[in-house]
Write a protein that holds these residues in place. Structure first.
Motif, PDB file in Angstrom:
ATOM      1  N   ILE A 251       0.856  -1.187   0.000  1.00 47.43           N
ATOM      2  CA  ILE A 251       0.000   0.000   0.000  1.00 47.43           C
ATOM      3  C   ILE A 251       0.893   1.239   0.000  1.00 47.43           C
ATOM      4  CG2 ILE A 251      -1.823   1.262   1.177  1.00 47.43           C
ATOM      5  CD1 ILE A 251      -2.676  -1.307   2.524  1.00 47.43           C
ATOM      6  N   ASP A 252       0.676   2.094  -0.992  1.00 47.84           N
ATOM      7  CA  ASP A 252       1.387   3.379  -1.064  1.00 47.84           C
ATOM      8  C   ASP A 252       0.503   4.437  -0.423  1.00 47.84           C
ATOM      9  OD1 ASP A 252       2.758   5.667  -1.602  1.00 47.84           O
ATOM     10  OD2 ASP A 252       2.625   5.520  -3.795  1.00 47.84           O
ATOM     11  N   LEU A 253       0.723   4.688   0.844  1.00 46.74           N
ATOM     12  CA  LEU A 253      -0.062   5.677   1.580  1.00 46.74           C
ATOM     13  C   LEU A 253       0.364   7.099   1.261  1.00 46.74           C
ATOM     14  CD1 LEU A 253      -0.038   3.842   5.034  1.00 46.74           C
ATOM     15  CD2 LEU A 253      -1.985   4.002   3.478  1.00 46.74           C
ATOM     16  N   SER A 254       1.455   7.228   0.510  1.00 39.33           N
ATOM     17  CA  SER A 254       1.929   8.564   0.123  1.00 39.33           C
ATOM     18  C   SER A 254       1.350   9.002  -1.213  1.00 39.33           C
ATOM     19  CB  SER A 254       3.457   8.581   0.034  1.00 39.33           C
ATOM     20  OG  SER A 254       3.909   7.892  -1.134  1.00 39.33           O
ATOM     21  N   GLU A 255       0.732   8.060  -1.939  1.00 37.70           N
ATOM     22  CA  GLU A 255       0.179   8.333  -3.266  1.00 37.70           C
ATOM     23  C   GLU A 255       1.214   9.073  -4.126  1.00 37.70           C
ATOM     24  OE1 GLU A 255      -3.802   9.921  -3.035  1.00 37.70           O
ATOM     25  OE2 GLU A 255      -4.535   8.064  -2.135  1.00 37.70           O
ATOM     26  N   ASN A 256       2.298   8.310  -4.373  1.00 32.93           N
ATOM     27  CA  ASN A 256       3.424   8.832  -5.172  1.00 32.93           C
ATOM     28  C   ASN A 256       4.087  10.032  -4.500  1.00 32.93           C
ATOM     29  OD1 ASN A 256       3.161   6.875  -7.191  1.00 32.93           O
ATOM     30  ND2 ASN A 256       1.625   8.112  -8.288  1.00 32.93           N
ATOM     31  N   ASN A 257       4.304   9.891  -3.174  1.00 30.82           N
ATOM     32  CA  ASN A 257       5.038  10.889  -2.383  1.00 30.82           C
ATOM     33  C   ASN A 257       4.368  12.259  -2.383  1.00 30.82           C
ATOM     34  OD1 ASN A 257       7.258   9.289  -1.423  1.00 30.82           O
ATOM     35  ND2 ASN A 257       8.055   9.290  -3.526  1.00 30.82           N
ATOM     36  N   THR A 258       3.047  12.275  -2.404  1.00 28.31           N
ATOM     37  CA  THR A 258       2.323  13.545  -2.321  1.00 28.31           C
ATOM     38  C   THR A 258       1.553  13.682  -1.010  1.00 28.31           C
ATOM     39  OG1 THR A 258       0.373  12.610  -3.429  1.00 28.31           O
ATOM     40  CG2 THR A 258       2.071  13.631  -4.837  1.00 28.31           C
ATOM     41  N   LYS A 259       1.368  12.574  -0.288  1.00 31.81           N
ATOM     42  CA  LYS A 259       0.574  12.600   0.931  1.00 31.81           C
ATOM     43  C   LYS A 259       1.187  11.645   1.955  1.00 31.81           C
ATOM     44  CE  LYS A 259      -3.633  13.311  -1.835  1.00 31.81           C
ATOM     45  NZ  LYS A 259      -4.951  12.765  -2.234  1.00 31.81           N
ATOM     46  N   VAL A 260       0.547  11.494   3.099  1.00 27.97           N
ATOM     47  CA  VAL A 260       0.887  10.462   4.082  1.00 27.97           C
ATOM     48  C   VAL A 260      -0.411   9.902   4.642  1.00 27.97           C
ATOM     49  CG1 VAL A 260       3.141  11.426   4.727  1.00 27.97           C
ATOM     50  CG2 VAL A 260       1.080  12.145   5.974  1.00 27.97           C
ATOM     51  N   ASN A 261      -0.356   8.640   5.085  1.00 29.99           N
ATOM     52  CA  ASN A 261      -1.480   8.005   5.800  1.00 29.99           C
ATOM     53  C   ASN A 261      -2.761   7.900   4.978  1.00 29.99           C
ATOM     54  OD1 ASN A 261       0.227   7.974   8.050  1.00 29.99           O
ATOM     55  ND2 ASN A 261      -0.665   9.821   8.938  1.00 29.99           N
ATOM     56  N   THR A 262      -2.681   8.017   3.667  1.00 28.28           N
ATOM     57  CA  THR A 262      -3.888   8.183   2.852  1.00 28.28           C
ATOM     58  C   THR A 262      -4.223   6.920   2.067  1.00 28.28           C
ATOM     59  OG1 THR A 262      -3.429  10.547   2.628  1.00 28.28           O
ATOM     60  CG2 THR A 262      -4.970   9.586   1.052  1.00 28.28           C
ATOM     61  N   LEU A 263      -5.501   6.601   2.025  1.00 23.70           N
ATOM     62  CA  LEU A 263      -6.005   5.496   1.222  1.00 23.70           C
ATOM     63  C   LEU A 263      -7.161   6.020   0.369  1.00 23.70           C
ATOM     64  CD1 LEU A 263      -5.793   2.420   0.651  1.00 23.70           C
ATOM     65  CD2 LEU A 263      -7.609   2.107   2.341  1.00 23.70           C
ATOM     66  N   THR A 264      -7.099   5.720  -0.913  1.00 24.95           N
ATOM     67  CA  THR A 264      -8.102   6.218  -1.873  1.00 24.95           C
ATOM     68  C   THR A 264      -8.637   5.061  -2.696  1.00 24.95           C
ATOM     69  OG1 THR A 264      -7.054   8.394  -2.031  1.00 24.95           O
ATOM     70  CG2 THR A 264      -8.452   7.731  -3.887  1.00 24.95           C
ATOM     71  N   TYR A 265      -9.914   5.123  -2.994  1.00 28.26           N
ATOM     72  CA  TYR A 265     -10.440   4.205  -3.999  1.00 28.26           C
ATOM     73  C   TYR A 265     -11.197   5.018  -5.054  1.00 28.26           C
ATOM     74  CZ  TYR A 265     -15.083   4.349  -1.658  1.00 28.26           C
ATOM     75  OH  TYR A 265     -16.268   4.727  -1.101  1.00 28.26           O
ATOM     76  N   THR A 266     -11.248   4.458  -6.244  1.00 28.55           N
ATOM     77  CA  THR A 266     -12.086   4.992  -7.314  1.00 28.55           C
ATOM     78  C   THR A 266     -13.064   3.891  -7.706  1.00 28.55           C
ATOM     79  OG1 THR A 266     -10.581   4.255  -9.048  1.00 28.55           O
ATOM     80  CG2 THR A 266     -10.240   6.478  -8.174  1.00 28.55           C
ATOM     81  N   ALA A 267     -14.225   4.278  -8.185  1.00 29.54           N
ATOM     82  CA  ALA A 267     -15.242   3.282  -8.493  1.00 29.54           C
ATOM     83  C   ALA A 267     -16.094   3.733  -9.672  1.00 29.54           C
ATOM     84  CB  ALA A 267     -16.125   3.034  -7.280  1.00 29.54           C
ATOM     85  N   ALA A 268     -16.619   2.746 -10.360  1.00 28.64           N
ATOM     86  CA  ALA A 268     -17.554   2.989 -11.463  1.00 28.64           C
ATOM     87  C   ALA A 268     -18.805   2.173 -11.217  1.00 28.64           C
ATOM     88  CB  ALA A 268     -16.924   2.624 -12.796  1.00 28.64           C
ATOM     89  N   LEU A 269     -19.943   2.887 -11.087  1.00 24.39           N
ATOM     90  CA  LEU A 269     -21.237   2.239 -10.879  1.00 24.39           C
ATOM     91  C   LEU A 269     -21.977   2.228 -12.212  1.00 24.39           C
ATOM     92  CD1 LEU A 269     -23.641   1.141  -9.221  1.00 24.39           C
ATOM     93  CD2 LEU A 269     -24.247   3.539  -8.726  1.00 24.39           C
ATOM     94  N   THR A 270     -22.256   1.052 -12.729  1.00 17.89           N
ATOM     95  CA  THR A 270     -23.000   0.926 -13.981  1.00 17.89           C
ATOM     96  C   THR A 270     -24.396   0.423 -13.666  1.00 17.89           C
ATOM     97  OG1 THR A 270     -20.994   0.468 -15.242  1.00 17.89           O
ATOM     98  CG2 THR A 270     -23.097  -0.184 -16.242  1.00 17.89           C
ATOM     99  N   VAL A 271     -25.410   1.201 -14.110  1.00 18.42           N
ATOM    100  CA  VAL A 271     -26.811   0.847 -13.895  1.00 18.42           C
ATOM    101  C   VAL A 271     -27.403   0.438 -15.241  1.00 18.42           C
ATOM    102  CG1 VAL A 271     -29.058   1.624 -13.060  1.00 18.42           C
ATOM    103  CG2 VAL A 271     -26.959   2.512 -12.003  1.00 18.42           C
ATOM    104  N   THR A 272     -27.996  -0.739 -15.278  1.00 21.06           N
ATOM    105  CA  THR A 272     -28.646  -1.244 -16.496  1.00 21.06           C
ATOM    106  C   THR A 272     -30.160  -1.180 -16.313  1.00 21.06           C
ATOM    107  OG1 THR A 272     -26.782  -2.712 -16.946  1.00 21.06           O
ATOM    108  CG2 THR A 272     -28.870  -3.217 -18.059  1.00 21.06           C
ATOM    109  N   TYR A 273     -30.810  -0.469 -17.188  1.00 22.05           N
ATOM    110  CA  TYR A 273     -32.244  -0.157 -17.050  1.00 22.05           C
ATOM    111  C   TYR A 273     -33.094  -1.406 -17.215  1.00 22.05           C
ATOM    112  CZ  TYR A 273     -36.725   2.169 -17.853  1.00 22.05           C
ATOM    113  OH  TYR A 273     -38.041   2.567 -17.792  1.00 22.05           O
ATOM    114  N   LYS A 274     -34.084  -1.542 -16.302  1.00 21.05           N
ATOM    115  CA  LYS A 274     -35.104  -2.580 -16.419  1.00 21.05           C
ATOM    116  C   LYS A 274     -36.409  -1.895 -16.799  1.00 21.05           C
ATOM    117  CE  LYS A 274     -33.831  -6.451 -13.394  1.00 21.05           C
ATOM    118  NZ  LYS A 274     -34.216  -7.545 -14.286  1.00 21.05           N
ATOM    119  N   ALA A 275     -36.885  -2.210 -17.979  1.00 23.47           N
ATOM    120  CA  ALA A 275     -38.102  -1.557 -18.460  1.00 23.47           C
ATOM    121  C   ALA A 275     -39.239  -1.787 -17.486  1.00 23.47           C
ATOM    122  CB  ALA A 275     -38.470  -2.090 -19.844  1.00 23.47           C
ATOM    123  N   GLY A 276     -39.956  -0.717 -17.217  1.00 13.98           N
ATOM    124  CA  GLY A 276     -41.107  -0.798 -16.320  1.00 13.98           C
ATOM    125  C   GLY A 276     -40.781  -0.526 -14.879  1.00 13.98           C
ATOM    126  N   SER A 277     -39.503  -0.510 -14.540  1.00 12.59           N
ATOM    127  CA  SER A 277     -39.109  -0.213 -13.157  1.00 12.59           C
ATOM    128  C   SER A 277     -38.819   1.275 -13.036  1.00 12.59           C
ATOM    129  CB  SER A 277     -37.881  -1.016 -12.753  1.00 12.59           C
ATOM    130  OG  SER A 277     -38.184  -2.385 -12.665  1.00 12.59           O
TER     131      SER A 277
END
Length: 501
Positions: free
Chosen positions: A159-185
């Motif tokens: 775990i790089d808590l410095s995020e390429n030596n720019t921070k300390v003690n830091t944890l980050t996540y990125t996420a992508a939420l994909t919603v698929t439409y259900k007709a009628g809902s």
């Protein structure tokens, strides 16, 4: 003449061979130095630097524009991110961790009435240089919420808590939420995905950055000095004793230790403080540099006659040294440190006793087993012993005046009689200008036992020899003890008897 006893008593006869915390050095001349040792403190960095659990809680819903376009486009991907920082109760500013064990919980709860997929990435958590990514699908089946609970094993990840030596003690996540439409809902802004994640149960193999400031309160511990456990009694004064604390440190952080108090305990004098300029003083200790990962550095703190009252305190010699110590990791503030899960501070207490000193009174004893007396018969007829002459040849190889006595014991260990009415004096061996014995003193003694006394002692099968020592001039002259020094005793008997025919 019938040989009865042939015994030899040296300093080694008072050393308990089962003692595991004693080593003995013997120089080329046979001069003894005893070193007693005991680990008085040990702590791993993992006892101080701990990675607390870290929690992320985030609720994610679509924007108004995304909601409007979902029925048209049938799928919408909504990206989001979150960062959090580790607790730093001791001022930690950590940059990198290599994980030994631990996990990421990933608990999802969706109220979307449509199928969704979450792709979550921790860009600074990597194994084999590949970022940690997890994909979870939650399909709507007519009831809400849809729940998924997952655990991601972090063993072997970095775990790089410095995020390429720019921070300390830091944890980050990125996420992508994909919603698929259900007709009628239906789709609206109240529908959401709750994300619970973070770090839990983290044990590290390696950590770097600033590991924090720690005040170490070390529990009191005792070093036992058992050199004369097998001695009967004694007052022994050593010329050059030394007391040490040896610190073994594999934590790459500036640190110091302090002897808050150093005490001795003697059955004779009770408790006495060792005093000196380094008592109650913070003393910097050596530590491995960043390039010396896995190495241990040693620091020795020694109190002797040049910087303390140790020589006075060891007159007479104590039975215990009591260590009361404390320490500090990173006393000077923020620096770059590294540690592994095996990094630790260990302190060993030592008492070094060169066997040079003065003796005002000291008693050694040696037990002799399986004594046999002559079974005298003439032509098969019993003999009545009228008297017996015990002939003694005694050799004193110590630089000590000696009074010697032997007691005959019965099978229960009770004294039956003594060889002499009072202990017999033997002068010290001849001593050269360096205080070393050049010629042992030899004496020959004859002790006459009458019939009753001989009958009494001849029932015994063992005896104990006591040697009472003192150095010259009532213990005012220092002497050295060498491995070659011995007390030797050879005892035989002549008997005068009547024979019954």
């Amino acid at each position: 003449m019938y040989p009865l006893i042939d015994a030899e008593l040296s300093l080694k006869d008072i050393i308990d061979p089962t003692k595991k915390k004693l080593y003995i050095t013997e120089d080329a001349n046979g001069f003894y130095t005893f070193v007693y040792y005991q680990d008085v403190y040990e702590a791993y960095i993992t006892d101080f630097l701990k990675i607390d659990d870290l929690a992320f809680n985030q609720s994610v819903s679509l924007t108004g524009g995304e909601i409007a376009s979902l029925p048209v486009n049938t799928t919408i991907t909504h990206s989001f991110t979150q960062s959090n920082t580790l607790d730093a109760e001791n001022g930690e500013q950590l940059k990198h961790l290599t994980i030994k064990s631990g996990s990421i919980p990933l608990n999802l709860s969706s109220t979307f009435r449509h199928d969704i997929q979450l792709v979550i990435t921790f860009p600074y958590i990597k194994k084999n240089n590949v970022a940690l990514t997890k994909t979870v699908a939650l399909n709507y089946n007519g009831s809400s919420p849809v729940v998924s609970n997952n655990t991601i094993d972090l063993s072997g990840y970095s775990i790089d808590l410095s995020e390429n030596n720019t921070k300390v003690n830091t944890l980050t996540y990125t996420a992508a939420l994909t919603v698929t439409y259900k007709a009628g809902s239906p789709i609206n802004a109240t529908q959401k995905l709750d994300v619970q994640t973070g770090l839990t149960g983290i044990q590290y193999q390696y950590a770097d950055g600033y590991i924090g400031h720690y005040d170490i309160n070390m529990p009191e511990d005792t070093l036992k000095i058992e050199i004369f456990d097998n001695a009967y009694a004694g007052n022994v004064y050593f010329t050059d004793p030394k007391v040490r604390a040896i610190i073994y440190n594999s934590i790459s952080a500036a640190s110091s230790v302090k002897m808050n108090q150093l005490e001795t305990y003697s059955n004779i004098t009770g408790q006495t403080n060792i005093t000196g300029s380094i008592i109650n003083t913070n003393i910097p200790i050596n530590y491995p540099a960043v390039s010396e990962i896995g190495q241990t550095k040693t620091t020795t703190i020694q109190l002797d006659k040049t910087n303390s009252n140790v020589q006075t305190v060891f007159n007479p010699a104590p039975d215990q040294v009591i260590y009361k110590m404390s320490g500090i990791i990173n006393p000077g503030g923020v620096t770059t440190n590294f540690v592994t899960d095996t990094s630790k501070i260990r302190i060993r207490g030592e008492a070094e006793i060169p066997l040079e000193g003065k003796i005002t009174q000291f008693v050694l004893l040696d037990t002799i087993e399986d004594i046999s007396y002559p079974d005298i018969k003439v032509d098969g007829n019993d003999v009545t012993v009228l008297s017996a002459a015990f002939n003694l040849a005694l050799v004193n190889g110590f630089p000590l005046n000696t009074n010697i006595q032997m007691y005959f014991l019965d099978d229960t260990g009770m004294i039956v009689d003594s060889l002499f009415s009072t202990p017999h004096f033997i002068a010290s061996g001849s001593i050269d200008g360096n205080g070393k014995v050049t010629t042992p003193t030899t004496v020959h003694i004859k002790e006459i036992f009458d019939e009753a006394r001989y009958k009494r002692v001849s029932t015994s099968s063992k005896a104990v020899i006591y040697a009472f020592f003192s150095s010259a001039n009532n213990g005012t002259v220092p002497i050295k003890i060498y491995s070659s020094y011995k007390i030797k005793s050879n005892i035989s008997i002549n008997v005068k008897a009547n024979v019954s025919f």
